[in-house]
Design a protein around this motif. Structure first.
Motif, PDB file in Angstrom:
ATOM      1  N   LEU A  23       0.578  -1.249   0.399  1.00 50.18           N
ATOM      2  CA  LEU A  23       0.294  -0.406   0.115  1.00 50.18           C
ATOM      3  C   LEU A  23       0.950   1.319   0.197  1.00 50.18           C
ATOM      4  O   LEU A  23       0.719   1.986  -0.164  1.00 50.18           O
ATOM      5  CB  LEU A  23      -1.384  -0.195   1.429  1.00 50.18           C
ATOM      6  N   ASP A  24       2.204   1.198   0.708  1.00 54.12           N
ATOM      7  CA  ASP A  24       3.102   2.744   1.012  1.00 54.12           C
ATOM      8  C   ASP A  24       3.602   2.747  -0.222  1.00 54.12           C
ATOM      9  O   ASP A  24       3.707   3.430  -1.166  1.00 54.12           O
ATOM     10  CB  ASP A  24       3.807   2.248   1.994  1.00 54.12           C
ATOM     11  N   LEU A  26       2.079   1.674  -3.626  1.00 54.37           N
ATOM     12  CA  LEU A  26       1.279   2.270  -4.223  1.00 54.37           C
ATOM     13  C   LEU A  26       0.611   3.250  -4.347  1.00 54.37           C
ATOM     14  O   LEU A  26       0.147   4.339  -5.096  1.00 54.37           O
ATOM     15  CB  LEU A  26       0.041   0.988  -4.740  1.00 54.37           C
ATOM     16  N   SER A  27       0.309   4.301  -2.813  1.00 54.52           N
ATOM     17  CA  SER A  27       0.350   5.469  -2.836  1.00 54.52           C
ATOM     18  C   SER A  27       1.010   6.605  -2.650  1.00 54.52           C
ATOM     19  O   SER A  27       0.482   7.359  -2.793  1.00 54.52           O
ATOM     20  CB  SER A  27      -0.287   5.155  -1.815  1.00 54.52           C
ATOM     21  N   ARG A  31       2.642   5.592  -7.930  1.00 50.84           N
ATOM     22  CA  ARG A  31       1.049   7.190  -8.192  1.00 50.84           C
ATOM     23  C   ARG A  31       2.191   8.084  -8.754  1.00 50.84           C
ATOM     24  O   ARG A  31       1.946   8.170  -9.913  1.00 50.84           O
ATOM     25  CB  ARG A  31       0.815   7.668  -7.191  1.00 50.84           C
ATOM     26  N   GLN A  63      -4.512   0.787 -10.518  1.00 52.54           N
ATOM     27  CA  GLN A  63      -3.269   0.641  -9.161  1.00 52.54           C
ATOM     28  C   GLN A  63      -4.801   1.176  -8.194  1.00 52.54           C
ATOM     29  O   GLN A  63      -4.719   1.171  -6.590  1.00 52.54           O
ATOM     30  CB  GLN A  63      -2.270   1.378  -9.817  1.00 52.54           C
ATOM     31  N   GLU A  64      -5.296   1.900  -8.222  1.00 47.33           N
ATOM     32  CA  GLU A  64      -6.274   2.839  -7.316  1.00 47.33           C
ATOM     33  C   GLU A  64      -7.304   2.037  -6.932  1.00 47.33           C
ATOM     34  O   GLU A  64      -7.103   2.302  -5.949  1.00 47.33           O
ATOM     35  CB  GLU A  64      -6.427   4.094  -8.843  1.00 47.33           C
ATOM     36  N   ARG A  66      -6.751  -1.569  -6.729  1.00 53.50           N
ATOM     37  CA  ARG A  66      -5.894  -1.517  -5.304  1.00 53.50           C
ATOM     38  C   ARG A  66      -5.860  -1.318  -3.845  1.00 53.50           C
ATOM     39  O   ARG A  66      -5.656  -1.349  -3.222  1.00 53.50           O
ATOM     40  CB  ARG A  66      -4.571  -2.048  -5.982  1.00 53.50           C
ATOM     41  N   VAL A  67      -5.388   0.005  -4.642  1.00 56.70           N
ATOM     42  CA  VAL A  67      -5.170   1.412  -3.614  1.00 56.70           C
ATOM     43  C   VAL A  67      -6.389   1.020  -2.686  1.00 56.70           C
ATOM     44  O   VAL A  67      -6.249   0.963  -1.239  1.00 56.70           O
ATOM     45  CB  VAL A  67      -4.701   2.306  -3.377  1.00 56.70           C
ATOM     46  N   ARG A  68      -7.318   1.322  -2.478  1.00 58.52           N
ATOM     47  CA  ARG A  68      -8.182   1.812  -2.176  1.00 58.52           C
ATOM     48  C   ARG A  68      -9.063  -0.106  -1.632  1.00 58.52           C
ATOM     49  O   ARG A  68      -9.407  -0.156  -0.134  1.00 58.52           O
ATOM     50  CB  ARG A  68      -9.597   1.510  -3.155  1.00 58.52           C
ATOM     51  N   THR A  71      -6.124  -0.181   1.227  1.00 58.75           N
ATOM     52  CA  THR A  71      -6.965   0.432   2.345  1.00 58.75           C
ATOM     53  C   THR A  71      -8.121   0.405   3.583  1.00 58.75           C
ATOM     54  O   THR A  71      -8.091   0.026   4.375  1.00 58.75           O
ATOM     55  CB  THR A  71      -7.197   1.512   2.233  1.00 58.75           C
TER      56      THR A  71
END
Length: 165
Positions: A23-24, A26-27, A31, A63-64, A66-68, A71
């Motif tokens: 997560l760290d 990807l975000s 990004r 990617q977004e 996966r971030v959601r 999270t």
């Protein structure tokens, strides 16, 4: 790792750390990388016929998503210990079963959330028909579960050992 109630996911500390690292990345750095790809593709001109731009936007969307997902998963995660090596099938265990009537037809799988799936071993969710059928059973016991066609199948639990990466 398993989902036990509505949104709670039980994770080992190792699994939590692995997902937090993803997560760290990807975000943060990821990004920035995708934004640079999109900007470079924009500079190439007409966006309607720009394959690089559309590919980068599609990658950004995935990617977004996966971030959601990560999270939400980590917000509701409960971190615990790996399961005990006591021969009882539960999430976090590598389970070996034999199909009824054919002791040579065996399957080994990790019982865990799909988030923890790896290429090394097949993963079944505890909520899957097979996962829910074997969950809580002991080595040597039989378990029944419903097949997609509505029939039931019986398997024998041959082994249940804690998973180690």
């Amino acid at each position: 790792m398993t989902q036990t109630s509505e949104n709670v996911t039980w994770l080992t500390q190792e699994a939590y750390n692995q997902l937090r690292t993803e997560l760290d990345y990807l975000s943060g750095p990821a990004r920035t990388e995708i934004a640079k790809k999109i900007e470079a593709a924009r500079e190439e001109g007409d966006l309607r016929e720009n394959g690089g731009y559309h590919a980068a936007k599609e990658e950004q969307g995935k990617q977004e998503l996966r971030v959601r997902q990560l999270t939400q998963l980590l917000e509701h995660a409960k971190v615990g210990e790996a399961p005990a090596d006591n021969g009882v099938v539960e999430p976090g265990m590598v389970v070996t079963i034999a199909f009824d009537g054919d002791e040579d037809d065996t399957l080994s799988f990790l019982m865990a959330s799909r988030e923890y799936a790896s290429a090394d071993i097949e993963t079944y969710s505890p909520q899957s028909p097979l996962g829910s059928g074997v969950n809580g059973k002991k080595v040597g016991e039989n378990a029944q579960y419903e097949l997609p066609n509505g029939k039931s199948a019986t398997v024998k639990i041959l082994a249940a050992k804690p998973y180690s990466a």
